[in-house]
Design an enzyme around this catalytic site. Structure first.
Site, mmCIF file in Angstrom:
data_model
loop_
_atom_site.group_PDB
_atom_site.id
_atom_site.type_symbol
_atom_site.label_atom_id
_atom_site.label_comp_id
_atom_site.label_asym_id
_atom_site.label_seq_id
_atom_site.Cartn_x
_atom_site.Cartn_y
_atom_site.Cartn_z
ATOM 1 N N LYS A 16 61.426 58.301 10.274
ATOM 2 C CA LYS A 16 60.906 59.569 10.124
ATOM 3 C C LYS A 16 61.618 60.307 10.855
ATOM 4 C CE LYS A 16 57.619 57.903 13.818
ATOM 5 N NZ LYS A 16 58.428 56.643 13.990
ATOM 6 N N ARG A 91 50.709 58.363 19.600
ATOM 7 C CA ARG A 91 51.181 56.976 19.162
ATOM 8 C C ARG A 91 50.214 55.932 19.506
ATOM 9 N NH1 ARG A 91 57.057 56.655 19.333
ATOM 10 N NH2 ARG A 91 57.991 54.833 19.180
ATOM 11 N N ARG A 130 71.262 50.789 12.796
ATOM 12 C CA ARG A 130 71.131 51.798 13.951
ATOM 13 C C ARG A 130 71.616 51.136 15.164
ATOM 14 N NH1 ARG A 130 65.438 54.639 15.230
ATOM 15 N NH2 ARG A 130 65.031 52.757 16.245
ATOM 16 N N ARG A 136 71.467 51.815 21.015
ATOM 17 C CA ARG A 136 70.106 51.958 21.940
ATOM 18 C C ARG A 136 69.665 50.816 22.500
ATOM 19 N NH1 ARG A 136 65.681 55.478 18.785
ATOM 20 N NH2 ARG A 136 64.408 54.037 19.821
ATOM 21 N N ARG A 147 58.319 46.272 19.738
ATOM 22 C CA ARG A 147 57.877 47.411 19.432
ATOM 23 C C ARG A 147 57.219 47.336 18.005
ATOM 24 N NH1 ARG A 147 63.618 49.776 19.152
ATOM 25 N NH2 ARG A 147 62.829 51.408 17.894
HETATM 26 P P1 ADP Z 1 61.156 54.468 17.509
HETATM 27 O O1 ADP Z 1 60.393 55.334 16.770
HETATM 28 O O2 ADP Z 1 62.209 53.869 16.633
HETATM 29 O O3 ADP Z 1 60.201 53.208 18.151
HETATM 30 P P2 ADP Z 1 61.240 56.350 19.646
HETATM 31 O O4 ADP Z 1 62.496 57.117 19.733
HETATM 32 O O5 ADP Z 1 60.115 57.145 19.009
HETATM 33 O O6 ADP Z 1 61.639 55.152 18.622
HETATM 34 O O7 ADP Z 1 60.613 55.948 20.869
HETATM 35 C C1 ADP Z 1 61.344 55.077 21.852
HETATM 36 C C2 ADP Z 1 60.517 54.678 22.934
HETATM 37 O O8 ADP Z 1 60.047 55.789 23.684
HETATM 38 C C3 ADP Z 1 59.088 53.831 22.497
HETATM 39 O O9 ADP Z 1 59.252 52.516 22.327
HETATM 40 C C4 ADP Z 1 58.206 54.133 23.943
HETATM 41 O O10 ADP Z 1 58.637 53.262 24.913
HETATM 42 C C5 ADP Z 1 58.742 55.682 24.092
HETATM 43 N N1 ADP Z 1 57.804 56.814 23.482
HETATM 44 C C6 ADP Z 1 58.146 57.572 22.643
HETATM 45 N N2 ADP Z 1 57.091 58.313 22.088
HETATM 46 C C7 ADP Z 1 55.951 57.833 22.898
HETATM 47 C C8 ADP Z 1 54.536 57.950 23.203
HETATM 48 N N3 ADP Z 1 54.147 59.033 22.340
HETATM 49 N N4 ADP Z 1 53.743 57.337 23.846
HETATM 50 C C9 ADP Z 1 54.246 56.462 24.687
HETATM 51 N N5 ADP Z 1 55.748 56.183 24.625
HETATM 52 C C10 ADP Z 1 56.490 56.736 23.864
#
Ligand code: ADP
Length: 195
Positions: A16, A91, A130, A136, A147
């Site tokens: 996404k 989230r 990735r 990462r 996750r």
């Molecule tokens: P992915 O979608 O691949 O899991 P993201 O880059 O969206 O990765 O997020 C990486 C990390 O950032 C998450 O695992 C979390 O720890 C933190 N994070 C991102 N967005 C949020 C959110 N809305 N609320 C809480 N933690 C978040």
């Protein structure tokens, strides 16, 4: 058309972020990725970055009070006036409710939630790819497993939440980037037509 407020939903690795970046570029709207903003704070070693680090490294959600205020700050910036694409926020249901409340106070609402769907095996493969490219820290197998569990427990319920608000558009996120983007565009064109 009126202010376009799009929310991208879907599990980690579904692609996404790639689609949100493409659409933002096309529509000339800001792409607001909470994951990317947090990673930037980590890199710059800000106070927020220091607080978020242990959660992110473990693949857990950063606490709502940190995340929500960070997003609200961002949405108040002038480049968000014409609309924006939220990627990775909300989230969990609490974040969804906070977003609704903040928008309501401004006489706004989410235009649509685009929900990206793909089988678990595809997600795990994409994240592994990735991990090799981007290195990462939260793409290790152990963290990825967590996750995905966090997604099921906390983020998954946002799909029925969005459906209840009649803003949900779900589609298959398997295929090439261009194939998936074509599906995204169909939804967005439909929104514009219905405006
Ligand atoms: P992915 O979608 O691949 O899991 P993201 O880059 O969206 O990765 O997020 C990486 C990390 O950032 C998450 O695992 C979390 O720890 C933190 N994070 C991102 N967005 C949020 C959110 N809305 N609320 C809480 N933690 C978040």
């Amino acid at each position: 058309m009126s202010k376009l407020i799009l929310v991208f939903l879907g599990p980690p690795g579904v692609g996404k972020g790639t689609q949100a970046a493409k659409l933002a570029d096309d529509l000339k709207l800001p792409h607001i990725s909470t994951g990317a903003i947090f990673r930037d704070h980590l890199k710059r070693e800000t106070e927020l970055g220091k607080k978020a680090k242990s959660y992110m490294d473990a693949g857990n959600l950063v606490p709502d009070e940190l995340t929500v205020s960070m997003v609200m700050d961002r949405l108040g910036q002038p480049d968000c006036d014409a609309g924006y694409i939220l990627d990775g926020f909300p989230r969990n249901l609490k974040q969804g409710e906070e977003l609704d409340k903040a928008l309501q106070a401004r006489g706004e609402s989410i235009t649509a939630a685009l929900n990206f769907d793909a089988p678990r095996s595809v997600l795990v493969d994409r994240i592994a790819g990735r991990a090799e490219k981007e290195g990462r820290k939260d793409d290790t197998p152990e963290t990825v497993k967590n996750r995905l569990e966090v997604y099921d427990a906390e983020t998954g319920p946002l799909t029925p939440w969005a459906d209840g608000k009649r803003i949900l558009h779900s589609f298959d996120a398997q295929g090439t980037v261009d194939e998936i983007y074509a599906r995204v565009k169909v939804v967005v064109e439909g929104l514009k037509a219905g405006d």
